[in-house]
Scaffold this motif. Structure first.
Motif, PDB file in Angstrom:
ATOM      1  N   THR A 198       0.896  -1.085   0.242  1.00 52.57           N
ATOM      2  CA  THR A 198       0.146   0.085   0.334  1.00 52.57           C
ATOM      3  C   THR A 198       1.130   0.705  -0.446  1.00 52.57           C
ATOM      4  OG1 THR A 198      -1.914  -1.532   1.479  1.00 52.57           O
ATOM      5  CG2 THR A 198      -1.716   1.568   1.022  1.00 52.57           C
ATOM      6  N   LEU A 199       0.398   2.242  -0.622  1.00 60.54           N
ATOM      7  CA  LEU A 199       1.216   3.607  -0.495  1.00 60.54           C
ATOM      8  C   LEU A 199       0.201   4.738  -0.489  1.00 60.54           C
ATOM      9  CD1 LEU A 199       3.427   5.676  -1.437  1.00 60.54           C
ATOM     10  CD2 LEU A 199       2.788   5.801  -3.798  1.00 60.54           C
ATOM     11  N   ILE A 200       0.304   5.228   0.306  1.00 58.69           N
ATOM     12  CA  ILE A 200      -0.167   6.583   0.475  1.00 58.69           C
ATOM     13  C   ILE A 200       0.069   7.747   0.197  1.00 58.69           C
ATOM     14  CG2 ILE A 200      -2.183   5.266   2.390  1.00 58.69           C
ATOM     15  CD1 ILE A 200       0.017   7.411   4.570  1.00 58.69           C
ATOM     16  N   ALA A 201      -0.816   9.290  -0.555  1.00 54.23           N
ATOM     17  CA  ALA A 201      -0.384   9.873   0.141  1.00 54.23           C
ATOM     18  C   ALA A 201      -1.387  11.196   0.389  1.00 54.23           C
ATOM     19  CB  ALA A 201       0.172  10.687  -1.408  1.00 54.23           C
ATOM     20  N   VAL A 202      -0.452  12.789   1.057  1.00 49.30           N
ATOM     21  CA  VAL A 202      -1.113  13.574   2.313  1.00 49.30           C
ATOM     22  C   VAL A 202      -1.064  14.998   1.577  1.00 49.30           C
ATOM     23  CG1 VAL A 202      -1.318  14.708   4.491  1.00 49.30           C
ATOM     24  CG2 VAL A 202      -0.904  12.265   4.208  1.00 49.30           C
ATOM     25  N   GLY A 203      -1.959  15.200   1.006  1.00 44.29           N
ATOM     26  CA  GLY A 203      -1.839  16.814   1.114  1.00 44.29           C
ATOM     27  C   GLY A 203      -2.961  17.394   0.575  1.00 44.29           C
ATOM     28  N   HIS A 204      -3.116  18.259  -0.283  1.00 47.07           N
ATOM     29  CA  HIS A 204      -4.522  19.435  -0.418  1.00 47.07           C
ATOM     30  C   HIS A 204      -4.469  18.912  -2.015  1.00 47.07           C
ATOM     31  CE1 HIS A 204      -2.286  22.401   0.653  1.00 47.07           C
ATOM     32  NE2 HIS A 204      -2.168  22.963  -0.631  1.00 47.07           N
ATOM     33  N   ARG A 205      -5.933  19.141  -2.559  1.00 47.10           N
ATOM     34  CA  ARG A 205      -6.611  19.624  -3.935  1.00 47.10           C
ATOM     35  C   ARG A 205      -7.395  20.302  -4.052  1.00 47.10           C
ATOM     36  NH1 ARG A 205      -7.446  13.824  -4.003  1.00 47.10           N
ATOM     37  NH2 ARG A 205      -9.982  13.301  -3.037  1.00 47.10           N
ATOM     38  N   GLN A 206      -7.708  20.049  -5.139  1.00 46.08           N
ATOM     39  CA  GLN A 206      -8.364  21.816  -5.422  1.00 46.08           C
ATOM     40  C   GLN A 206     -10.109  20.734  -5.434  1.00 46.08           C
ATOM     41  OE1 GLN A 206      -7.074  23.894  -7.485  1.00 46.08           O
ATOM     42  NE2 GLN A 206      -8.838  25.200  -7.050  1.00 46.08           N
ATOM     43  N   ASN A 207     -11.337  21.054  -4.854  1.00 46.30           N
ATOM     44  CA  ASN A 207     -12.770  20.735  -4.411  1.00 46.30           C
ATOM     45  C   ASN A 207     -13.024  20.997  -5.788  1.00 46.30           C
ATOM     46  OD1 ASN A 207     -15.282  20.805  -3.605  1.00 46.30           O
ATOM     47  ND2 ASN A 207     -15.049  22.624  -2.117  1.00 46.30           N
ATOM     48  N   PRO A 208     -13.468  20.061  -6.091  1.00 43.70           N
ATOM     49  CA  PRO A 208     -14.415  19.882  -7.563  1.00 43.70           C
ATOM     50  C   PRO A 208     -15.555  20.392  -8.149  1.00 43.70           C
ATOM     51  CG  PRO A 208     -14.552  17.849  -6.918  1.00 43.70           C
ATOM     52  CD  PRO A 208     -13.688  18.454  -5.803  1.00 43.70           C
ATOM     53  N   ASP A 209     -16.229  20.926  -6.731  1.00 44.49           N
ATOM     54  CA  ASP A 209     -17.739  22.021  -6.825  1.00 44.49           C
ATOM     55  C   ASP A 209     -17.300  23.067  -6.511  1.00 44.49           C
ATOM     56  OD1 ASP A 209     -18.851  20.145  -7.009  1.00 44.49           O
ATOM     57  OD2 ASP A 209     -19.185  19.325  -5.121  1.00 44.49           O
ATOM     58  N   ASN A 210     -15.983  24.620  -5.735  1.00 47.13           N
ATOM     59  CA  ASN A 210     -15.602  25.562  -5.611  1.00 47.13           C
ATOM     60  C   ASN A 210     -13.780  25.346  -6.230  1.00 47.13           C
ATOM     61  OD1 ASN A 210     -14.943  27.573  -4.835  1.00 47.13           O
ATOM     62  ND2 ASN A 210     -16.884  27.528  -2.872  1.00 47.13           N
ATOM     63  N   ASP A 211     -13.661  26.385  -6.972  1.00 47.81           N
ATOM     64  CA  ASP A 211     -12.206  26.375  -6.995  1.00 47.81           C
ATOM     65  C   ASP A 211     -11.487  26.707  -6.376  1.00 47.81           C
ATOM     66  OD1 ASP A 211     -13.415  29.041  -7.917  1.00 47.81           O
ATOM     67  OD2 ASP A 211     -12.453  27.821 -10.597  1.00 47.81           O
ATOM     68  N   GLU A 212     -11.984  28.071  -5.167  1.00 47.60           N
ATOM     69  CA  GLU A 212     -11.456  28.857  -4.826  1.00 47.60           C
ATOM     70  C   GLU A 212     -11.639  27.975  -2.769  1.00 47.60           C
ATOM     71  OE1 GLU A 212     -14.057  31.715  -4.030  1.00 47.60           O
ATOM     72  OE2 GLU A 212     -13.458  33.144  -5.621  1.00 47.60           O
ATOM     73  N   GLN A 213     -11.252  27.027  -3.520  1.00 47.54           N
ATOM     74  CA  GLN A 213     -11.581  26.077  -2.062  1.00 47.54           C
ATOM     75  C   GLN A 213     -10.584  24.194  -2.206  1.00 47.54           C
ATOM     76  OE1 GLN A 213     -15.273  24.878  -1.037  1.00 47.54           O
ATOM     77  NE2 GLN A 213     -15.756  26.557  -0.087  1.00 47.54           N
ATOM     78  N   THR A 214      -9.835  23.804  -1.176  1.00 52.99           N
ATOM     79  CA  THR A 214      -8.948  23.056  -1.074  1.00 52.99           C
ATOM     80  C   THR A 214      -9.544  22.263  -0.418  1.00 52.99           C
ATOM     81  OG1 THR A 214      -7.619  24.360  -0.082  1.00 52.99           O
ATOM     82  CG2 THR A 214      -7.144  24.784  -2.384  1.00 52.99           C
ATOM     83  N   ILE A 215      -9.383  20.503  -0.232  1.00 45.42           N
ATOM     84  CA  ILE A 215     -10.236  19.913   0.955  1.00 45.42           C
ATOM     85  C   ILE A 215      -8.479  18.989   0.763  1.00 45.42           C
ATOM     86  CG2 ILE A 215     -11.318  17.408   0.779  1.00 45.42           C
ATOM     87  CD1 ILE A 215     -12.428  18.543  -2.165  1.00 45.42           C
ATOM     88  N   LYS A 216      -8.385  18.567   2.706  1.00 39.75           N
ATOM     89  CA  LYS A 216      -7.323  18.183   3.478  1.00 39.75           C
ATOM     90  C   LYS A 216      -7.615  16.346   3.062  1.00 39.75           C
ATOM     91  CE  LYS A 216      -7.707  20.167   6.824  1.00 39.75           C
ATOM     92  NZ  LYS A 216      -7.886  20.423   8.444  1.00 39.75           N
ATOM     93  N   THR A 217      -6.430  15.816   2.093  1.00 39.64           N
ATOM     94  CA  THR A 217      -6.761  14.929   1.263  1.00 39.64           C
ATOM     95  C   THR A 217      -5.549  13.491   1.525  1.00 39.64           C
ATOM     96  OG1 THR A 217      -7.814  15.439  -0.469  1.00 39.64           O
ATOM     97  CG2 THR A 217      -7.068  13.306  -0.695  1.00 39.64           C
ATOM     98  N   ILE A 218      -5.727  12.340   2.302  1.00 42.62           N
ATOM     99  CA  ILE A 218      -5.214  11.033   2.603  1.00 42.62           C
ATOM    100  C   ILE A 218      -5.585  10.266   1.010  1.00 42.62           C
ATOM    101  CG2 ILE A 218      -4.492   9.440   3.665  1.00 42.62           C
ATOM    102  CD1 ILE A 218      -5.087  10.910   6.094  1.00 42.62           C
ATOM    103  N   GLU A 219      -5.000  10.616   0.040  1.00 41.67           N
ATOM    104  CA  GLU A 219      -4.667   9.359  -1.111  1.00 41.67           C
ATOM    105  C   GLU A 219      -4.294   7.984  -0.930  1.00 41.67           C
ATOM    106  OE1 GLU A 219      -6.921   9.104  -3.770  1.00 41.67           O
ATOM    107  OE2 GLU A 219      -7.407  11.474  -3.589  1.00 41.67           O
ATOM    108  N   ARG A 220      -5.041   6.997  -1.488  1.00 44.34           N
ATOM    109  CA  ARG A 220      -4.081   5.849  -1.136  1.00 44.34           C
ATOM    110  C   ARG A 220      -4.372   4.703  -2.667  1.00 44.34           C
ATOM    111  NH1 ARG A 220      -8.197   3.308   3.968  1.00 44.34           N
ATOM    112  NH2 ARG A 220      -9.749   3.963   1.940  1.00 44.34           N
ATOM    113  N   TRP A 221      -3.470   4.073  -2.257  1.00 44.19           N
ATOM    114  CA  TRP A 221      -3.275   2.763  -3.347  1.00 44.19           C
ATOM    115  C   TRP A 221      -2.492   0.996  -3.090  1.00 44.19           C
ATOM    116  CZ3 TRP A 221      -1.077   8.278  -3.794  1.00 44.19           C
ATOM    117  CH2 TRP A 221      -1.504   9.082  -4.484  1.00 44.19           C
TER     118      TRP A 221
END
Length: 550
Positions: A198-221
């Protein structure tokens, strides 16, 4: 003599023989015990402090030396942004602003290979627990997976790129004053391997509903046989400033940008456990550590301090909110004591046993603390610029530092000069706990960076002791033996050194203001750069003018 008379005599003498035999046995045992006692007193056992079971693990770092410079300082474009050491301790992986990931042989400093493929600065690197794969993240918003042996690129993950995901934020977790962001402001701050599959990545990315917002996210593969994306974990609106991962407990800590908030996630349950609110308004760096006292989280802000949080495990894989905050370690206060510069802390790392905390600073130094008592053990200097990244090997014996000019150095504890008798080792511990050690044998003791203000060391034997940088303000060193002692940069202001033997001692750049040197032996002592205004030197054996200023 008749036969019956002879037998009678023997019968009457048996009690006497038994008593005599018992007495002889007692005498022999007593003499043997006395012999053993005198032998053990006269021949103290030798122990090397780094390996002594009675010596705290952190203490080996008091005597540390630069092992080698793997990469010289070049320019700002070579800024070291990430460091990690392979699980077996044989290789170092570094990431830099020049968009490259490099694999080094740790023992020799030889560059094995350079991994190219990112189009912007590297933000994080990681190596799998089995040492077979490397992960890297970049400001180009991608995560790449590499084969360690061949250097081949195995996969590129683009989930943090604009419009690559439709994950929604948790509306209950909105971070104040952090919801607005410019378009395409996604960032990846951390990559890690929870296991070999398993691999994870932590960061923030663009909110698809509002391009003025970012979402704190843990991606997992899943990365075992085929690459499969798992459902991401989202922690509300905002930006990630720093992140840390603990392999054993499967914990992720996420610090929000321009905030004192740190979220704790548990990957095993896919849940956020709690949010901590630290004392710093802007968290700069975070790191996990664990020792016999439990789990620790170190937090540095945009200041010269480190805050330690003690986390308690209520049951396996379930963390409570913090039980208590251990007394904060304030680097500014400690640095002032040992007359060193201050600097904002940009990097943190715990030793594998959790007993020692390392902090890389913008004053170009690394500060080393003993977690159990908060003592500042050592300050490592010699870096050309800010110490942006640090890493510690799995055996706890090699420290690696990376600077903003591309410089990479390795440091190791040295056993040279640390072989002392068990008596001296015990006296050092006594001195630390009781603040007095009259008539103690501290011959050759390493007391560097201790704060020994107002300590009582009258008549103590400190010959060849390492006291450089030590605070001895108002210390009682009357009649102490300091022959060949190293007191360079020490603070001896208002100390009582009357009758002390400082022959051949190194007092270069020491602060002797207001110290009492009445009757002190300063023969062949080095006094270059010392501060001696209002120092009392009446009736001394040798005056400062007769000593060495070279």
């Amino acid at each position: 003599m008749k036969e019956d008379e002879f037998i009678g005599l023997l019968m009457n003498s048996r009690p006497l023989s038994r008593n005599l035999l018992t007495t002889l046995i007692v005498v022999v045992i007593t003499l043997a015990g006395l012999y053993w006692w005198f032998q053990s007193r006269s021949t103290p056992k030798k122990s090397e402090l780094p390996d002594s079971e009675t010596t705290e693990a952190s203490e080996i770092w008091r005597n540390v030396q630069l092992e080698q410079t793997i990469s010289d300082a070049v320019s700002r474009t070579k800024w070291i942004t990430a460091l990690v050491i392979s699980p077996d301790g044989t290789h170092l992986i570094s990431g830099a602003d020049d968009q490259t990931v490099k694999i080094w042989e740790l023992e020799t400093g030889r560059l094995i290979r350079t991994l190219r493929g990112h189009s912007d600065a590297i933000s994080s690197v990681a190596i799998s627990p089995d040492g077979k794969r490397i992960a890297s993240s970049s400001d180009d918003k991608t995560v790449k997976l590499w084969d360690f042996e061949t250097g081949n690129l195995l996969q590129t993950f683009e989930e943090f790129m604009l419009d690559s995901s439709e994950a929604k934020p948790d509306s209950s977790e909105v971070e104040p004053d952090s919801s607005k962001a410019k378009p395409d402001s996604s960032e990846v701050k951390l990559v890690a391997f929870p296991d070999n599959q398993t691999l994870i990545a932590v960061g923030h990315r663009q909110n698809p509903d509002n391009d003025e917002q970012t979402i704190k996210t843990i991606e997992r593969w899943i990365i075992e046989k085929e690459y499969k994306r798992l459902d991401p974990l989202t922690g509300g609106l905002g930006k990630v400033r720093a992140a840390a991962f603990d392999l054993k407990e499967q914990l992720v800590a996420i610090a929000s940008e321009e905030s004192n908030r740190v979220d704790l996630w548990h990957l095993g349950s896919n849940k956020k456990l709690t949010s901590l609110r630290g004392r710093f308004p802007d968290v700069q760096e975070i790191a996990f550590g664990a020792n016999d006292d439990g789990q620790w989280l170190a937090i540095s802000g945009n200041y010269t301090a480190v805050e330690l949080w003690h986390l308690t495990i209520k049951k396996p894989n379930d963390l409570q909110r913090f039980l208590r905050i251990k007394e904060s370690i304030n680097s500014q206060e400690k640095v002032q004591i040992i007359s060193a510069a201050t600097g904002i802390i940009d990097s943190l790392a715990f030793s594998p046993d959790g007993q020692t905390l390392f902090a890389g600073s913008r004053d170009r130094s690394v500060k080393i603390w003993n977690i159990s008592n908060g003592d500042l053990i050592r300050i490592l200097k010699g870096n050309s610029s800010w110490v942006e990244e640090i890493a510690i090997s799995s055996d706890g014996k090699t420290l690696v530092t990376g600077s903003t000019l591309g410089e990479i150095k390795t440091w190791q504890p040295s056993s040279k000069g640390l072989t002392v008798s068990q008596e001296v080792a015990e006296n050092v511990r006594k001195l630390r706990s009781s603040r007095q050690c009259r008539q103690c044998n501290l011959n050759g003791a390493d007391l560097r960076n201790y704060s020994l203000g107002e300590v009582d060391l009258q008549w103590a034997n400190l010959s060849e002791a390492l006291l450089n940088g030590v605070d001895l303000n108002r210390a009682n060193l009357q009649d102490a033996i300091l022959f060949k002692a190293d007191l360079q940069d020490a603070n001896l202001s208002d100390a009582n050194l009357s009758g002390a033997n400082l022959e051949k001692a190194n007092l270069s750049d020491a602060n002797l203001e207001g110290a009492n040197f009445g009757g002190t032996n300063l023969k062949d002592a080095k006094l270059k750069g010392t501060i001696m205004s209002e120092t009392k030197v009446e009736n001394k054996v040798n005056s400062p003018e007769e000593s060495s200023y070279e």
